[in-house]
Design an enzyme around this catalytic site. Structure first.
Site, mmCIF file in Angstrom:
data_model
loop_
_atom_site.group_PDB
_atom_site.id
_atom_site.type_symbol
_atom_site.label_atom_id
_atom_site.label_comp_id
_atom_site.label_asym_id
_atom_site.label_seq_id
_atom_site.Cartn_x
_atom_site.Cartn_y
_atom_site.Cartn_z
ATOM 1 N N ASP A 155 4.959 -11.740 -11.665
ATOM 2 C CA ASP A 155 5.634 -12.923 -12.204
ATOM 3 C C ASP A 155 6.048 -12.682 -13.661
ATOM 4 O O ASP A 155 7.146 -13.037 -14.082
ATOM 5 C CB ASP A 155 4.707 -14.134 -12.103
ATOM 6 C CG ASP A 155 4.137 -14.283 -10.703
ATOM 7 O OD1 ASP A 155 4.939 -14.432 -9.770
ATOM 8 O OD2 ASP A 155 2.910 -14.205 -10.541
ATOM 9 N N GLY B 188 0.828 -1.211 0.000
ATOM 10 C CA GLY B 188 0.000 0.000 0.000
ATOM 11 C C GLY B 188 0.860 1.256 0.000
ATOM 12 O O GLY B 188 0.590 2.216 -0.737
ATOM 13 N N HIS C 30 -0.754 -17.913 -9.174
ATOM 14 C CA HIS C 30 0.335 -17.111 -8.621
ATOM 15 C C HIS C 30 0.872 -17.849 -7.400
ATOM 16 O O HIS C 30 0.502 -17.576 -6.264
ATOM 17 C CB HIS C 30 -0.135 -15.711 -8.229
ATOM 18 C CG HIS C 30 0.899 -14.989 -7.402
ATOM 19 N ND1 HIS C 30 2.099 -14.580 -7.923
ATOM 20 C CD2 HIS C 30 0.942 -14.674 -6.089
ATOM 21 C CE1 HIS C 30 2.822 -14.027 -6.954
ATOM 22 N NE2 HIS C 30 2.142 -14.071 -5.841
HETATM 23 P P1 NAX Z 1 1.437 -6.136 4.765
HETATM 24 O O1 NAX Z 1 1.238 -7.134 5.838
HETATM 25 O O2 NAX Z 1 2.538 -5.149 4.841
HETATM 26 O O3 NAX Z 1 0.082 -5.313 4.587
HETATM 27 C C1 NAX Z 1 -1.174 -5.905 4.534
HETATM 28 C C2 NAX Z 1 -2.159 -4.903 5.098
HETATM 29 O O4 NAX Z 1 -3.464 -5.422 4.898
HETATM 30 C C3 NAX Z 1 -2.004 -4.636 6.587
HETATM 31 O O5 NAX Z 1 -1.867 -3.262 6.813
HETATM 32 C C4 NAX Z 1 -3.289 -5.182 7.183
HETATM 33 O O6 NAX Z 1 -3.737 -4.436 8.294
HETATM 34 C C5 NAX Z 1 -4.242 -5.053 5.999
HETATM 35 N N1 NAX Z 1 -5.445 -5.871 6.081
HETATM 36 C C6 NAX Z 1 -5.583 -7.113 6.618
HETATM 37 N N2 NAX Z 1 -6.858 -7.513 6.567
HETATM 38 C C7 NAX Z 1 -7.543 -6.515 5.963
HETATM 39 C C8 NAX Z 1 -8.908 -6.327 5.651
HETATM 40 N N3 NAX Z 1 -9.837 -7.259 5.951
HETATM 41 N N4 NAX Z 1 -9.283 -5.174 5.055
HETATM 42 C C9 NAX Z 1 -8.364 -4.241 4.782
HETATM 43 N N5 NAX Z 1 -7.063 -4.340 5.086
HETATM 44 C C10 NAX Z 1 -6.653 -5.472 5.656
HETATM 45 O O7 NAX Z 1 1.513 -6.996 3.422
HETATM 46 P P2 NAX Z 1 2.063 -6.539 1.981
HETATM 47 O O8 NAX Z 1 3.501 -6.805 1.905
HETATM 48 O O9 NAX Z 1 1.562 -5.170 1.688
HETATM 49 O O10 NAX Z 1 1.347 -7.630 1.056
HETATM 50 C C11 NAX Z 1 -0.046 -7.646 0.870
HETATM 51 C C12 NAX Z 1 -0.483 -8.913 0.168
HETATM 52 O O11 NAX Z 1 0.084 -8.998 -1.134
HETATM 53 C C13 NAX Z 1 -0.054 -10.197 0.867
HETATM 54 O O12 NAX Z 1 -1.171 -11.079 0.885
HETATM 55 C C14 NAX Z 1 1.033 -10.749 -0.016
HETATM 56 O O13 NAX Z 1 1.138 -12.153 0.076
HETATM 57 C C15 NAX Z 1 0.518 -10.315 -1.364
HETATM 58 N N6 NAX Z 1 1.491 -10.310 -2.476
HETATM 59 C C16 NAX Z 1 1.037 -10.678 -3.697
HETATM 60 C C17 NAX Z 1 1.837 -10.652 -4.818
HETATM 61 C C18 NAX Z 1 1.318 -11.045 -6.163
HETATM 62 O O14 NAX Z 1 2.114 -11.079 -7.091
HETATM 63 N N7 NAX Z 1 0.040 -11.363 -6.373
HETATM 64 C C19 NAX Z 1 3.267 -10.276 -4.708
HETATM 65 C C20 NAX Z 1 3.571 -9.449 -3.503
HETATM 66 C C21 NAX Z 1 2.864 -9.875 -2.252
HETATM 67 O O15 NAX Z 1 3.552 -10.960 -1.680
#
Ligand code: NAX
Length: 328
Positions: A159, A17, A187
């Site tokens: 990817d 974010g 993914h």
């Molecule tokens: P972070 O843990 O830094 O941030 C996630 C945020 O989501 C936290 O601030 C948390 O409070 C918030 N959150 C949790 N539940 C929520 C809800 N119900 N409503 C709104 N917000 C909520 O993770 P970050 O590094 O930013 O990664 C976010 C997601 O992206 C993870 O699931 C990660 O696995 C995924 N990714 C996906 C990728 C892809 O290629 N599709 C690659 C990058 C990343 O690994």
């Protein structure tokens, strides 16, 4: 002046974010002439951190930002949304089984799907980034019956970009000379980055590289396990590159693929290439006028078939698991 486009970002206080919001606000998501209204969704404990990010967004004085709202209520956050970037998810923690992970994410993506169904704009486009992205998109989609299924997509653009980077290094060419890269399937570590239809400077990439051992033992695992390698090196998971891929995904969806090229997006299958209908699986897609279509007619050899099937089988298993849990 144009009416602002409403962009909802979930997980706004997280590390992706933080990398994403500033690029949206500066015009890189939708264009340098498109004003945006940002809606940030977070869980209550992280609202304060999201407010901090919003303060910094204010301090950038981006001319395109017409407003920033912060919510801990999905219904309000998706009201009038034209673009929804679902980044927030429940990560897998130690000792967590796949069922637990899927269930925890069901608790997030079911209500978000319902909220999108209830209040998003008619032209809503959804990108799911939060993992397990394909299946989270499937859950959200199945709770938004009034939204066309093709508006729910999941991200494999990171990817795809990783595959471009690896191939460009191997071939000693700029990424701009590579076209028609494809990521197939999930993914996850089973994804299949396919260079057999890719081109380097207009010539077949697999033939140009001509190194099957590199392909099988280096390229494919390097791309598939890049996330883990980033964590190992950086001490944190990919954030700026993931945000950049999310920007690319939506930008391409809205503005179209270049003539003669395509991209990778996880989209609802219509049965193309033997992928069961309804699964959200990555395909080669072209986009035009805000709509995607799966590239048809590619020849799939035995090597590719095995790889695609393995990843698609994993998606089927995830679908069966969330079905059993009553999440779809
Ligand atoms: P972070 O843990 O830094 O941030 C996630 C945020 O989501 C936290 O601030 C948390 O409070 C918030 N959150 C949790 N539940 C929520 C809800 N119900 N409503 C709104 N917000 C909520 O993770 P970050 O590094 O930013 O990664 C976010 C997601 O992206 C993870 O699931 C990660 O696995 C995924 N990714 C996906 C990728 C892809 O290629 N599709 C690659 C990058 C990343 O690994």
């Amino acid at each position: 002046t144009r009416t602002p486009v409403t962009v909802t970002v979930t997980g706004a206080a997280g590390q992706i974010g933080y990398a994403l919001l500033f690029r949206i606000a500066s015009g890189q998501l939708l264009g340098a002439d498109v004003p945006v209204r940002l809606r940030l969704l977070e869980i209550p404990q992280a609202v304060k951190a999201a407010e901090g990010t919003a303060m910094e967004l204010d301090d950038c004085a981006f001319p395109l930002v017409s407003g920033i709202d912060i919510h801990d209520d999905a219904v309000k956050a998706f009201e009038g949304a034209n673009v929804a970037l679902l980044v927030g998810a429940r990560p897998r923690t130690k000792g967590m089984e796949r069922g637990d992970l899927l269930e925890a994410n069901g608790g997030i993506f079911k209500p978000q799907g319902e909220a999108i169904n209830a209040g998003a704009a008619d032209d809503i486009k959804v990108l799911v980034v939060g993992n397990p992205a394909n299946t989270n998109a499937l859950i959200a989609r199945s709770h938004a019956p009034d939204v066309p299924a093709e508006r729910f997509t999941a991200m494999t653009r990171l990817d795809h970009n990783r595959a471009l980077a690896q191939l460009s290094k191997k071939a000693g060419v700029s990424v701009s000379e590579i076209r028609r890269m494809t990521i197939w399937g999930n993914h996850s570590a089973t994804q299949y980055p396919d260079v057999f239809h890719a081109e380097i400077a207009g010539k077949n990439a697999a033939e140009t590289v001509n190194d099957q051992s590199w392909l099988e033992n280096d390229f494919i695992p390097t791309v598939a396990k890049r996330g883990a390698a980033i964590i190992e090196a950086r001490g944190a998971s990919s954030a700026a590159s993931a945000a950049s891929a999310a920007i690319d995904h939506v930008h391409t969806w809205v503005n179209g693929t270049a003539e003669g090229d395509w991209t990778s997006m996880a989209v609802v299958s219509d049965g193309s290439y033997g992928v069961p209908e309804g699964l959200i699986s990555s395909f080669p897609v072209t986009t035009k006028d805000g709509e995607w279509s799966i590239v048809q007619g590619l020849e799939i050899d035995a090597f590719s078939r095995t790889r695609i099937d393995a990843s698609v089988n994993e998606l089927s298993e995830e679908r069966d698991a969330v079905r059993k849990l009553g999440l779809i």
